[in-house]
Scaffold this motif. Structure first.
Motif, short mmCIF file in Angstrom:
data_model
loop_
_atom_site.label_atom_id
_atom_site.label_comp_id
_atom_site.label_asym_id
_atom_site.label_seq_id
_atom_site.Cartn_x
_atom_site.Cartn_y
_atom_site.Cartn_z
N PRO A 99 -101.82 -3.17 -18.54
CA PRO A 99 -101.87 -4.48 -17.90
C PRO A 99 -101.18 -5.57 -18.72
CG PRO A 99 -104.00 -3.95 -18.84
CD PRO A 99 -103.16 -2.71 -18.97
N VAL A 100 -101.17 -5.44 -20.04
CA VAL A 100 -100.55 -6.45 -20.88
C VAL A 100 -99.04 -6.50 -20.61
CG1 VAL A 100 -100.14 -7.20 -23.24
CG2 VAL A 100 -102.35 -6.21 -22.62
N ILE A 101 -98.42 -5.33 -20.50
CA ILE A 101 -96.98 -5.27 -20.22
C ILE A 101 -96.68 -5.90 -18.87
CG2 ILE A 101 -95.04 -3.72 -19.83
CD1 ILE A 101 -96.25 -1.82 -21.88
N ALA A 102 -97.51 -5.61 -17.88
CA ALA A 102 -97.30 -6.20 -16.54
C ALA A 102 -97.42 -7.70 -16.58
CB ALA A 102 -98.30 -5.59 -15.56
N LEU A 103 -98.39 -8.22 -17.33
CA LEU A 103 -98.55 -9.67 -17.43
C LEU A 103 -97.37 -10.30 -18.17
CD1 LEU A 103 -100.24 -12.19 -16.94
CD2 LEU A 103 -101.52 -11.67 -19.03
N GLU A 104 -96.87 -9.64 -19.19
CA GLU A 104 -95.70 -10.16 -19.90
C GLU A 104 -94.49 -10.25 -18.98
OE1 GLU A 104 -95.44 -7.44 -23.12
OE2 GLU A 104 -96.81 -8.56 -24.43
N ARG A 105 -94.35 -9.32 -18.03
CA ARG A 105 -93.24 -9.40 -17.07
C ARG A 105 -93.40 -10.62 -16.17
NH1 ARG A 105 -93.17 -3.02 -15.17
NH2 ARG A 105 -92.30 -2.17 -17.12
N VAL A 106 -94.62 -10.90 -15.75
CA VAL A 106 -94.87 -12.08 -14.92
C VAL A 106 -94.54 -13.35 -15.71
CG1 VAL A 106 -96.61 -13.39 -13.66
CG2 VAL A 106 -96.61 -10.90 -13.54
N MET A 107 -94.92 -13.39 -16.99
CA MET A 107 -94.62 -14.55 -17.80
C MET A 107 -93.11 -14.73 -17.97
SD MET A 107 -97.50 -16.00 -18.54
CE MET A 107 -97.93 -15.49 -16.86
N ALA A 108 -92.38 -13.62 -18.10
CA ALA A 108 -90.92 -13.72 -18.21
C ALA A 108 -90.32 -14.27 -16.92
CB ALA A 108 -90.35 -12.35 -18.54
N LEU A 109 -90.82 -13.82 -15.76
CA LEU A 109 -90.33 -14.34 -14.48
C LEU A 109 -90.67 -15.82 -14.34
CD1 LEU A 109 -91.24 -11.41 -12.06
CD2 LEU A 109 -88.94 -12.18 -12.68
N HIS A 110 -91.85 -16.19 -14.79
CA HIS A 110 -92.26 -17.59 -14.68
C HIS A 110 -91.36 -18.49 -15.55
CE1 HIS A 110 -94.68 -21.17 -14.44
NE2 HIS A 110 -94.87 -21.16 -15.76
N GLU A 111 -91.07 -18.04 -16.76
CA GLU A 111 -90.24 -18.85 -17.64
C GLU A 111 -88.80 -18.94 -17.11
OE1 GLU A 111 -90.55 -17.34 -21.58
OE2 GLU A 111 -92.66 -17.95 -21.81
N ALA A 112 -88.34 -17.87 -16.45
CA ALA A 112 -86.96 -17.87 -15.96
C ALA A 112 -86.82 -18.59 -14.62
CB ALA A 112 -86.46 -16.43 -15.83
N GLN A 113 -87.83 -18.48 -13.74
CA GLN A 113 -87.68 -19.00 -12.37
C GLN A 113 -88.85 -19.87 -11.91
OE1 GLN A 113 -86.88 -15.71 -9.70
NE2 GLN A 113 -85.46 -14.73 -11.13
N ASP A 114 -89.68 -20.30 -12.83
CA ASP A 114 -90.85 -21.12 -12.46
C ASP A 114 -91.66 -20.45 -11.35
OD1 ASP A 114 -90.40 -23.09 -14.33
OD2 ASP A 114 -89.12 -24.25 -12.99
N LEU A 115 -91.92 -19.16 -11.52
CA LEU A 115 -92.56 -18.38 -10.46
C LEU A 115 -93.90 -18.96 -10.05
CD1 LEU A 115 -92.63 -15.78 -8.71
CD2 LEU A 115 -93.73 -14.65 -10.66
#
Length: 294
Positions: A237-253
C-alpha cells in the motif's frame, strides 16, 4: 612302649582370614578418614536431631534466628527512607505511586525488587523498569516509558498506541492529542508500523489528512478533507500511495472534483468524481449538445 609328646603345639604366625581382611580394609584411604571425620559428624547429627525433636527447642531456635535477622535488618545502613522515579511523566509517576504504596522507613531486606519490577511493568505505559537500592537509603526506580505514536479509534475505544501497536493509555477525546496521526478500524492496532509508513508517505498532503482507516482487517483507506478518499491495495500500500502523491504533485490530482482515488488495482487507477461534479458535467454536455442541435 612309645612316649607321648606333651609339648605345646607351635602357634601359626600367619594372620587369620578375618584379621587379614580387616587389615586390608584399614589400609584403604577412605576408612580411616571415615572414622576420624564421618563418625564424629554422625554422632553430632544424631545429637542435633534429638535436640530438634523437642518442640520447645525448635521454637527457641526460630525466635533466636528471627531476632538476629531483625537486629541486622533494622540497622541504619539497611533502612530505605524514600523512593525516586526517573524518566516518567507526571501521570505515570502518579500511577506508579498508586500501585506501589511504600511505608517508609522500611528495611531493604523487606523489599522484593523483582516482584515490584513485575508490578510496575504491568502498566501499559511502561516498557521496562529497573529498581535498585542506592546508598543513603534511596530506592531508585528507572522507567523506560512507551511513547504514544498514534491515536487508535475503534468502536467504543479511543486509545494511544506506541510505534509497535502496544497500548499506552486511554484517551478521552481526539483533540487532546491532535499532534498524533489518527488510525481507525478493527485490526488497525496490529498494523501500526505500516500505518506510520503511510502517514510518512502522505506528507505532501499532511494538512488535509484526516485519518488512516483499516478496512476489513486487510487493507487501508486514506481519508482526506473535502470528503476525498484514497483506497489502497492489500499488498504494497505504501508504494501505491507514493504513486498517488507523484500524480498529485505533477497534475494536482487531489485538487480536482474527485471523491475517490481507487488504487486497489495498482495497475489501473480508478477516479470517481463527486456527484455534484458529475451533475455539472452532464449539464454542460447537455448545453453543448443543445447548441449543436439549434
Amino acid at each position: 612302649m612309645q612316649q607321648v609328646d606333651h609339648r605345646t603345639p607351635r602357634r601359626d604366625p600367619a594372620p587369620s582370614r578375618w584379621a587379614y581382611r580387616m587389615h586390608r580394609l584399614w589400609l584403604t584411604p577412605y576408612v580411616p578418614r571415615l572414622l576420624r571425620v564421618g563418625l564424629p559428624l554422625a554422632v553430632s547429627a544424631l545429637a542435633l536431631l534429638y535436640v530438634f525433636m523437642q518442640p520447645e527447642n525448635r521454637t527457641a531456635l526460630t525466635d533466636m534466628i528471627a531476632e538476629i535477622r531483625r537486629t541486622v535488618a533494622e540497622r541504619p545502613e539497611f533502612m530505605v527512607t524514600e523512593m525516586t522515579i526517573e524518566n516518567a511523566s507526571e501521570e505515570l509517576t502518579a500511577d506508579i505511586k498508586e500501585i506501589l504504596p511504600m511505608d517508609f522507613p522500611i528495611s531493604s531486606f523487606d523489599i522484593d525488587l523483582v516482584a515490584m519490577q513485575k508490578v510496575v511493568e504491568q502498566l501499559d505505559a511502561v516498557a521496562h523498569a529497573n529498581l535498585r537500592v542506592k546508598p543513603g537509603g534511596v530506592l531508585e526506580l528507572a522507567v523506560t516509558e512507551r511513547l504514544p505514536s498514534v491515536v487508535w479509534r475503534a468502536p467504543g475505544l479511543l486509545e494511544l498506541l506506541d510505534g509497535q501497536g502496544r497500548r499506552v493509555a486511554a484517551l478521552e477525546e481526539r483533540g487532546r492529542r491532535s499532534d498524533l496521526p489518527l488510525i481507525a478500524g478493527i485490526g488497525a492496532d496490529t498494523e501500526v508500523p505500516e500505518a506510520l509508513k503511510l502517514h510518512a508517505a502522505a506528507a505532501p498532503i499532511a494538512d488535509r489528512l484526516r485519518g488512516i482507516v483499516r478496512v476489513g482487517e486487510r487493507r487501508w483507506d486514506i481519508v482526506l478533507d473535502r470528503g476525498q478518499k484514497i483506497m489502497l491495495p492489500e499488498d504494497e500500500p505504501v508504494i501505491a500511495l507514493e504513486r498517488v502523491m507523484a500524480l498529485h504533485e505533477a497534475q494536482d490530482l487531489l485538487e480536482r472534483d474527485l471523491s475517490v482515488v481507487d488504487m486497489r488495482n495498482p495497475n489501473r487507477a480508478t477516479l470517481r468524481m463527486r456527484p455534484d461534479a458529475v451533475a455539472n458535467l452532464h449539464m454542460i454536455k447537455g448545453i453543448e449538445l443543445g447548441d449543436i442541435l439549434q
